[in-house]
Write a protein that holds these residues in place. Structure first.
Motif, PDB file in Angstrom:
ATOM      1  N   ARG A 143      93.402  13.017 -33.076  1.00 26.04           N
ATOM      2  CA  ARG A 143      92.683  12.568 -34.266  1.00 26.04           C
ATOM      3  C   ARG A 143      93.407  11.398 -34.939  1.00 26.04           C
ATOM      4  O   ARG A 143      92.761  10.503 -35.512  1.00 26.04           O
ATOM      5  N   ARG A 144      94.733  11.365 -34.839  1.00 30.93           N
ATOM      6  CA  ARG A 144      95.463  10.185 -35.344  1.00 30.93           C
ATOM      7  C   ARG A 144      95.132   8.964 -34.508  1.00 30.93           C
ATOM      8  O   ARG A 144      94.973   7.850 -35.034  1.00 30.93           O
ATOM      9  N   LEU A 145      95.035   9.143 -33.201  1.00 37.99           N
ATOM     10  CA  LEU A 145      94.665   8.024 -32.329  1.00 37.99           C
ATOM     11  C   LEU A 145      93.258   7.535 -32.661  1.00 37.99           C
ATOM     12  O   LEU A 145      93.019   6.316 -32.752  1.00 37.99           O
ATOM     13  N   ILE A 146      92.326   8.455 -32.863  1.00 33.27           N
ATOM     14  CA  ILE A 146      90.963   8.064 -33.218  1.00 33.27           C
ATOM     15  C   ILE A 146      90.954   7.272 -34.519  1.00 33.27           C
ATOM     16  O   ILE A 146      90.286   6.228 -34.632  1.00 33.27           O
ATOM     17  N   ALA A 147      91.723   7.733 -35.500  1.00 32.16           N
ATOM     18  CA  ALA A 147      91.779   7.027 -36.785  1.00 32.16           C
ATOM     19  C   ALA A 147      92.335   5.628 -36.615  1.00 32.16           C
ATOM     20  O   ALA A 147      91.918   4.686 -37.316  1.00 32.16           O
ATOM     21  N   ALA A 148      93.269   5.461 -35.691  1.00 32.00           N
ATOM     22  CA  ALA A 148      93.859   4.139 -35.463  1.00 32.00           C
ATOM     23  C   ALA A 148      92.890   3.198 -34.757  1.00 32.00           C
ATOM     24  O   ALA A 148      93.009   1.973 -34.888  1.00 32.00           O
ATOM     25  N   LEU A 149      91.934   3.765 -34.039  1.00 32.60           N
ATOM     26  CA  LEU A 149      91.008   2.924 -33.280  1.00 32.60           C
ATOM     27  C   LEU A 149      89.848   2.419 -34.138  1.00 32.60           C
ATOM     28  O   LEU A 149      89.373   1.296 -33.933  1.00 32.60           O
ATOM     29  N   GLY A 150      89.346   3.230 -35.050  1.00 33.05           N
ATOM     30  CA  GLY A 150      88.219   2.765 -35.851  1.00 33.05           C
ATOM     31  C   GLY A 150      87.429   3.912 -36.431  1.00 33.05           C
ATOM     32  O   GLY A 150      87.750   5.087 -36.232  1.00 33.05           O
ATOM     33  N   ASP A 151      86.358   3.570 -37.138  1.00 29.24           N
ATOM     34  CA  ASP A 151      85.541   4.580 -37.811  1.00 29.24           C
ATOM     35  C   ASP A 151      84.062   4.370 -37.535  1.00 29.24           C
ATOM     36  O   ASP A 151      83.198   4.693 -38.362  1.00 29.24           O
ATOM     37  N   GLY A 152      83.754   3.839 -36.337  1.00 31.96           N
ATOM     38  CA  GLY A 152      82.351   3.677 -35.967  1.00 31.96           C
ATOM     39  C   GLY A 152      81.687   5.005 -35.694  1.00 31.96           C
ATOM     40  O   GLY A 152      82.326   6.066 -35.697  1.00 31.96           O
ATOM     41  N   LEU A 179      80.193  13.730 -22.112  1.00 29.94           N
ATOM     42  CA  LEU A 179      79.631  13.593 -20.770  1.00 29.94           C
ATOM     43  C   LEU A 179      78.116  13.760 -20.708  1.00 29.94           C
ATOM     44  O   LEU A 179      77.518  13.495 -19.654  1.00 29.94           O
ATOM     45  N   THR A 180      77.493  14.181 -21.827  1.00 29.75           N
ATOM     46  CA  THR A 180      76.032  14.365 -21.801  1.00 29.75           C
ATOM     47  C   THR A 180      75.297  13.592 -22.887  1.00 29.75           C
ATOM     48  O   THR A 180      74.131  13.233 -22.705  1.00 29.75           O
ATOM     49  N   GLU A 181      75.955  13.338 -24.013  1.00 34.06           N
ATOM     50  CA  GLU A 181      75.250  12.724 -25.140  1.00 34.06           C
ATOM     51  C   GLU A 181      75.745  11.321 -25.489  1.00 34.06           C
ATOM     52  O   GLU A 181      74.991  10.538 -26.087  1.00 34.06           O
ATOM     53  N   ALA A 182      76.970  11.006 -25.178  1.00 35.55           N
ATOM     54  CA  ALA A 182      77.476   9.663 -25.505  1.00 35.55           C
ATOM     55  C   ALA A 182      76.624   8.609 -24.808  1.00 35.55           C
ATOM     56  O   ALA A 182      76.294   8.729 -23.631  1.00 35.55           O
ATOM     57  N   THR A 183      76.262   7.576 -25.544  1.00 40.11           N
ATOM     58  CA  THR A 183      75.360   6.542 -25.044  1.00 40.11           C
ATOM     59  C   THR A 183      76.149   5.332 -24.558  1.00 40.11           C
ATOM     60  O   THR A 183      77.344   5.187 -24.855  1.00 40.11           O
ATOM     61  N   PRO A 184      75.492   4.423 -23.817  1.00 38.03           N
ATOM     62  CA  PRO A 184      76.176   3.173 -23.464  1.00 38.03           C
ATOM     63  C   PRO A 184      76.698   2.425 -24.685  1.00 38.03           C
ATOM     64  O   PRO A 184      77.776   1.821 -24.629  1.00 38.03           O
ATOM     65  N   ASP A 188      80.511   1.233 -25.373  1.00 35.27           N
ATOM     66  CA  ASP A 188      80.817  -0.146 -25.765  1.00 35.27           C
ATOM     67  C   ASP A 188      81.623  -0.181 -27.064  1.00 35.27           C
ATOM     68  O   ASP A 188      82.530  -1.001 -27.224  1.00 35.27           O
ATOM     69  N   GLU A 189      81.261   0.706 -28.010  1.00 31.61           N
ATOM     70  CA  GLU A 189      81.996   0.764 -29.267  1.00 31.61           C
ATOM     71  C   GLU A 189      83.464   1.084 -29.012  1.00 31.61           C
ATOM     72  O   GLU A 189      84.370   0.411 -29.540  1.00 31.61           O
ATOM     73  N   LEU A 190      83.718   2.120 -28.211  1.00 34.27           N
ATOM     74  CA  LEU A 190      85.096   2.508 -27.915  1.00 34.27           C
ATOM     75  C   LEU A 190      85.826   1.399 -27.173  1.00 34.27           C
ATOM     76  O   LEU A 190      86.991   1.106 -27.467  1.00 34.27           O
ATOM     77  N   THR A 191      85.163   0.754 -26.234  1.00 37.53           N
ATOM     78  CA  THR A 191      85.790  -0.339 -25.487  1.00 37.53           C
ATOM     79  C   THR A 191      86.210  -1.466 -26.416  1.00 37.53           C
ATOM     80  O   THR A 191      87.313  -2.019 -26.302  1.00 37.53           O
ATOM     81  N   GLY A 218      81.445   0.964 -18.971  1.00 30.30           N
ATOM     82  CA  GLY A 218      80.289   1.788 -19.299  1.00 30.30           C
ATOM     83  C   GLY A 218      80.410   3.252 -18.942  1.00 30.30           C
ATOM     84  O   GLY A 218      79.451   4.007 -19.138  1.00 30.30           O
ATOM     85  N   ASP A 219      81.558   3.689 -18.448  1.00 32.09           N
ATOM     86  CA  ASP A 219      81.716   5.070 -17.987  1.00 32.09           C
ATOM     87  C   ASP A 219      82.015   6.004 -19.168  1.00 32.09           C
ATOM     88  O   ASP A 219      82.960   5.781 -19.920  1.00 32.09           O
ATOM     89  N   ARG A 220      81.212   7.073 -19.309  1.00 26.38           N
ATOM     90  CA  ARG A 220      81.426   8.045 -20.386  1.00 26.38           C
ATOM     91  C   ARG A 220      82.785   8.733 -20.296  1.00 26.38           C
ATOM     92  O   ARG A 220      83.299   9.268 -21.275  1.00 26.38           O
ATOM     93  N   GLY A 221      83.357   8.735 -19.095  1.00 29.69           N
ATOM     94  CA  GLY A 221      84.662   9.358 -18.923  1.00 29.69           C
ATOM     95  C   GLY A 221      85.748   8.731 -19.769  1.00 29.69           C
ATOM     96  O   GLY A 221      86.823   9.323 -19.941  1.00 29.69           O
ATOM     97  N   LEU A 222      85.496   7.552 -20.330  1.00 32.68           N
ATOM     98  CA  LEU A 222      86.478   6.927 -21.209  1.00 32.68           C
ATOM     99  C   LEU A 222      86.760   7.820 -22.421  1.00 32.68           C
ATOM    100  O   LEU A 222      87.899   7.885 -22.895  1.00 32.68           O
ATOM    101  N   PHE A 223      85.745   8.516 -22.909  1.00 29.59           N
ATOM    102  CA  PHE A 223      85.958   9.440 -24.032  1.00 29.59           C
ATOM    103  C   PHE A 223      86.770  10.662 -23.592  1.00 29.59           C
ATOM    104  O   PHE A 223      87.549  11.206 -24.368  1.00 29.59           O
TER     105      PHE A 223
END
Length: 392
Positions: A143-152, A179-184, A188-191, A218-223
């Motif tokens: 959760r600290r890593l997520i906070a450092a990345l952004g708040d989209g 793996l089922t709901e995250a969209t392209p 892209d947001e995370l990338t 574009g791979d959901r596995g990034l999450f």
């Protein structure tokens, strides 16, 4: 009984173009060389060197030797392998029977259980650094890593899923969403967030995720990768991937030893089939540090100057002994049939009146009821054999 063996490197796309060639002291081919298999696995049995040739599985059958319970590999990653987990033996038996009854061909792209065995694995680093994603990171750190990345929207949703009081339930919910709901657009947001991130605490993790985003756009596995521990092994260090633990080797050269199975449940960073319900069924959602394996010293004979250390995960299928040779012989006690793989210098393997010389990348099967093998020379070798545990 000593049977020298070899094999051809497998050209999986994630393989390094030079790591195996450098170990063997030859020019790279220019193509990826991902793995060399040493054993009698039907997917790619080793070739017998000399003595009439053929394959090791055929030679063992002709000699009345039992099948090996393990598969030994040289593994050279130039980019990330798929995120994956393996079933327990009970899960494998059930899944294999189910898919056999359904009539799914064993070589079908969507086949999950190609045999009825589990597939725990250990890997020991040969390169100065071997990078891997293994297991689920502490959720507070994630959760600290997520906070450092952004708040989209995507990261806000992921953070909310990880905020529950039950860590294992939170992990399952986050993985299912990823793996089922995250969209392209979410990927892209995370990338984009990774490209802009500058956080000092998670700099190595961010760099690893940037590389994954570049290799698998574009791979959901990034999450999924975002949730995992980044491990950097140094030469001679090892990690263990037991049943259910997510893992994805990232880069480097290592000696890998696993139970003789080909059962893989994928979780992203791959163009191959991902069965999310089955992955979640076999998943171990335990949160914590990566499962490293510390070696234990193996006793040597009086006067021996080499060093032997065994990596022995809690499974009956295999154990792996690393032997560093400094000129004098080192004896290794065996619990069953073994394979000796040379990884540096010049190594000889002796069994009574037989002797086989090995260069880096060469291997020899040791069987026929032998209970001790003697290694000599100046270099390094690994001895794969059954584990000390007796299965219930």
């Amino acid at each position: 009984m000593l049977i020298p063996i070899s094999n051809t490197p497998r050209d999986y796309s994630w393989g390094s173009t030079d790591l195996i060639a450098r170990l063997q002291g030859r020019e790279p081919t220019g193509s990826p060389e991902a793995e060399i298999w040493y054993g009698d696995h039907p997917g790619d049995p080793s070739d017998v060197v000399g003595a009439g040739g053929g394959t090791l599985d055929a030679a063992l059958s002709a000699a009345g030797e039992p099948r090996l319970p393990f598969l030994l590999k040289l593994l050279a990653a130039g980019s990330s392998l798929s995120i994956q987990a393996h079933p327990t033996r009970a899960q494998a038996r059930e899944g294999f029977a189910r898919e056999e009854a359904a009539g799914i061909p064993r070589d079908a792209a969507d086949r999950l259980y190609r045999d009825d065995n589990h597939k725990p694995e250990v890997i020991v680093a040969l390169s100065d650094e071997f990078r891997a994603l293994v297991g689920i990171r502490d959720l507070a750190a994630t959760r600290r890593l997520i906070a450092a990345l952004g708040d989209g929207p995507a990261l806000t949703r992921l953070d909310a899923l990880l905020a529950g009081d039950d860590p294992e339930r939170a992990v399952r919910g986050a993985l299912e969403w990823a793996l089922t709901e995250a969209t392209p657009a979410d990927v892209d947001e995370l990338t984009g967030d990774l490209a802009r991130a500058t956080d000092a605490e998670f700099a190595p993790e961010i760099e690893a995720l940037r590389t994954a985003a570049s290799d698998f756009p574009g791979d959901r596995g990034l999450f999924v990768a975002l949730l995992m521990n980044l491990v950097v092994l140094h030469r001679g260090e090892a990690l263990f991937a037991p049943a259910g633990v997510l893992h994805a080797y990232q880069s480097g050269l290592g000696v890998e030893l696993m139970a003789a199975s080909d059962n893989v449940l994928r979780g992203g960073l791959t163009p191959k089939h991902v069965d999310v319900p089955e992955l979640l069924r076999v998943l171990d959602p335990t949160v914590g540090p990566a499962p490293l394996v510390a070696p234990r010293a193996v006793s040597s004979r009086a006067g021996e100057t080499g060093a032997a250390a065994e990596f022995a995960p809690p499974v009956p299928d295999f154990a792996l002994t690393r032997v560093e040779l400094a000129g004098d012989p080192v004896a290794v006690q065996l619990r069953g049939a073994a394979i000796v793989l040379a990884t540096a210098g010049e190594v000889s393997v002796e069994d009574g009146d037989e002797r086989v010389a090995l260069a880096p990348g060469d291997a020899v099967y040791v069987g026929g009821g032998v209970r001790e093998v003697v290694l000599a020379g100046a270099g390094e070798a690994f001895v794969a054999q059954p584990g000390a545990l007796v299965e219930a």
